[in-house]
Design an enzyme around this catalytic site. Structure first.
Site, short mmCIF file in Angstrom:
data_model
loop_
_atom_site.label_atom_id
_atom_site.label_comp_id
_atom_site.label_asym_id
_atom_site.label_seq_id
_atom_site.Cartn_x
_atom_site.Cartn_y
_atom_site.Cartn_z
CG MET A 30 -1.89 -1.20 1.19
SD MET A 30 -3.40 -0.95 2.12
CE MET A 30 -2.75 -0.70 3.76
N GLY A 31 2.15 1.07 -0.39
CA GLY A 31 3.06 2.21 -0.45
C GLY A 31 3.59 2.58 0.91
CG HIS A 34 8.70 -0.05 5.96
ND1 HIS A 34 9.01 -1.38 5.95
CD2 HIS A 34 7.36 0.01 6.19
CE1 HIS A 34 7.94 -2.09 6.19
NE2 HIS A 34 6.90 -1.28 6.33
CG HIS A 37 7.07 -2.12 1.96
ND1 HIS A 37 6.93 -0.99 2.74
CD2 HIS A 37 5.88 -2.76 2.03
CE1 HIS A 37 5.72 -0.95 3.24
NE2 HIS A 37 5.06 -2.01 2.83
CD GLN A 61 -6.02 -3.72 2.75
OE1 GLN A 61 -5.88 -4.14 1.61
NE2 GLN A 61 -5.07 -3.86 3.66
N GLY A 147 5.08 -10.16 3.82
CA GLY A 147 5.87 -10.14 5.04
C GLY A 147 5.19 -10.89 6.18
CE LYS A 149 4.06 -4.62 10.19
NZ LYS A 149 2.67 -4.39 10.59
CG ASP A 150 0.72 -7.40 7.70
OD1 ASP A 150 0.17 -6.76 8.61
OD2 ASP A 150 1.51 -6.89 6.89
CD GLN A 153 -1.83 -8.90 4.26
OE1 GLN A 153 -2.68 -8.05 4.37
NE2 GLN A 153 -0.59 -8.61 3.92
O1 PAF Z 1 -0.09 -5.83 3.54
C1 PAF Z 1 -0.53 -4.90 2.84
O2 PAF Z 1 0.11 -3.86 2.65
C2 PAF Z 1 -1.91 -5.01 2.22
O3 PAF Z 1 -2.79 -5.67 3.05
C3 PAF Z 1 -1.90 -5.66 0.82
C4 PAF Z 1 -1.45 -7.11 0.89
C5 PAF Z 1 -1.00 -4.88 -0.11
C6 PAF Z 1 -3.31 -5.64 0.23
O4 PAF Z 1 -3.79 -4.35 0.08
#
Ligand code: PAF
Length: 285
Positions: A30-31, A34, A37, A61, A147, A149-150, A153
């Site tokens: 999502m930009g 850091h 990423h 989300q 990553g 961290k999530d 997810q």
């Molecule tokens: O982890 C993220 O930054 C977001 O949840 C993702 C996977 C890019 C989906 O929008």
């Protein structure tokens, strides 16, 4: 480095690359990039011929009271960082191209999205899986990197890929940490100076629990107690949850007998920043 806005153009480009025999890797973001990423991009550049990083702050989300509007969007700086790190394409579609009028299709991974972050962020994972599936369909990567961290997810996306017979490989990168131990996050920019000092207690709690586990402690209550006691040392950290769950069903376990995730979510008192972190014991994600 190319910047592509149109999903149709992105798909064409990806198809051209694949037809010429190049493998394509994707880092969805999502930009507000850091080093975490960039470490995902490095992994993709190591394993794929052509790297695509998506930058899209995905509205579906975010809950109605969450930080969608104020989420940082330093697009030019992001492009500079990505280019320096060897990214081939930034894919940055508009909200209108991703969710045009009359859009009504969503992907919902059930059950494993009920607990942890899913409990306090209803609809969050439905938004994540929807946008990630769209990115997979547009970019058609062989590998996509996320990553740890999530962690929830990651497990939810892996489950979607498995359940829907998709062929993309999900690569999981270790958590990238600041020197203090604080897990890197785009949301760390919200933290006050005092909160920055307090926040590393989260990782300290997790590593203390791992030390206990390595010393033979497998009871969940004891391990969770270690984490909450350490985090409780700062009045600036409010615990949302500290849970120990299995990595398949993401359900609480009473003791660690196979791969388990100790997951934490806290909210800071001053800036109300939500911080998450985790550690896997007895296996991998
Ligand atoms: O982890 C993220 O930054 C977001 O949840 C993702 C996977 C890019 C989906 O929008």
């Amino acid at each position: 480095m190319k910047i592509v806005r149109s999903p149709v153009e992105m798909k064409k480009l990806s198809m051209t690359m694949q037809r010429s025999g190049s493998s394509v890797g994707l880092v969805p973001t999502m930009g507000a990039l850091h080093k975490g990423h960039i470490s995902l991009l490095d992994r993709i550049n190591d394993t794929c011929d052509f790297s695509v990083m998506s930058i899209f702050v995905n509205p579906v989300q975010f809950g109605p009271k969450e930080d969608f509007q104020k989420y940082p969007r330093p697009f030019d700086a992001d492009c500079e960082l990505a280019e320096k790190a060897g990214c081939d394409v930034i894919f940055a579609p508009s909200k209108e191209d991703m969710y045009p009028e009359n859009y009504c299709t969503y992907v919902n991974v059930e059950d494993i999205t009920d607990g942890l972050c899913g409990a306090s962020r209803p609809g969050h994972f439905r938004g994540v899986t929807t946008v990630v599936l769209k990115f997979f369909n547009i970019v058609m990567p062989q590998i996509a990197c996320f990553g740890q961290k999530d962690a929830q997810q990651v497990l939810v996306i892996k489950r979607m890929v498995h359940d829907l017979n998709m062929s993309v490989t999900i690569d999981v990168a270790p958590i990238f940490r600041e020197e203090s131990g604080l897990a890197m996050s785009s949301r760390n920019v919200y933290l006050s100076d005092a909160e920055r000092v307090a926040a590393p207690l989260i990782y300290k709690g997790l590593t203390d629990a791992v030390t206990q586990y390595n010393n033979g402690v497998i009871k969940t209550d004891t391990l969770i107690n270690v984490v909450t006691t350490v985090i409780g040392q700062s009045p600036l950290l409010e615990i949302e949850y500290v849970e120990l769950v299995d990595t398949l069903k993401i359900k609480p376990v009473t003791s660690v007998t196979s791969a388990a995730l100790i997951a934490v979510a806290c909210r800071t008192k001053e800036s109300r920043t939500r911080l998450i972190d985790n550690i896997v014991i007895g296996g991998t994600l």
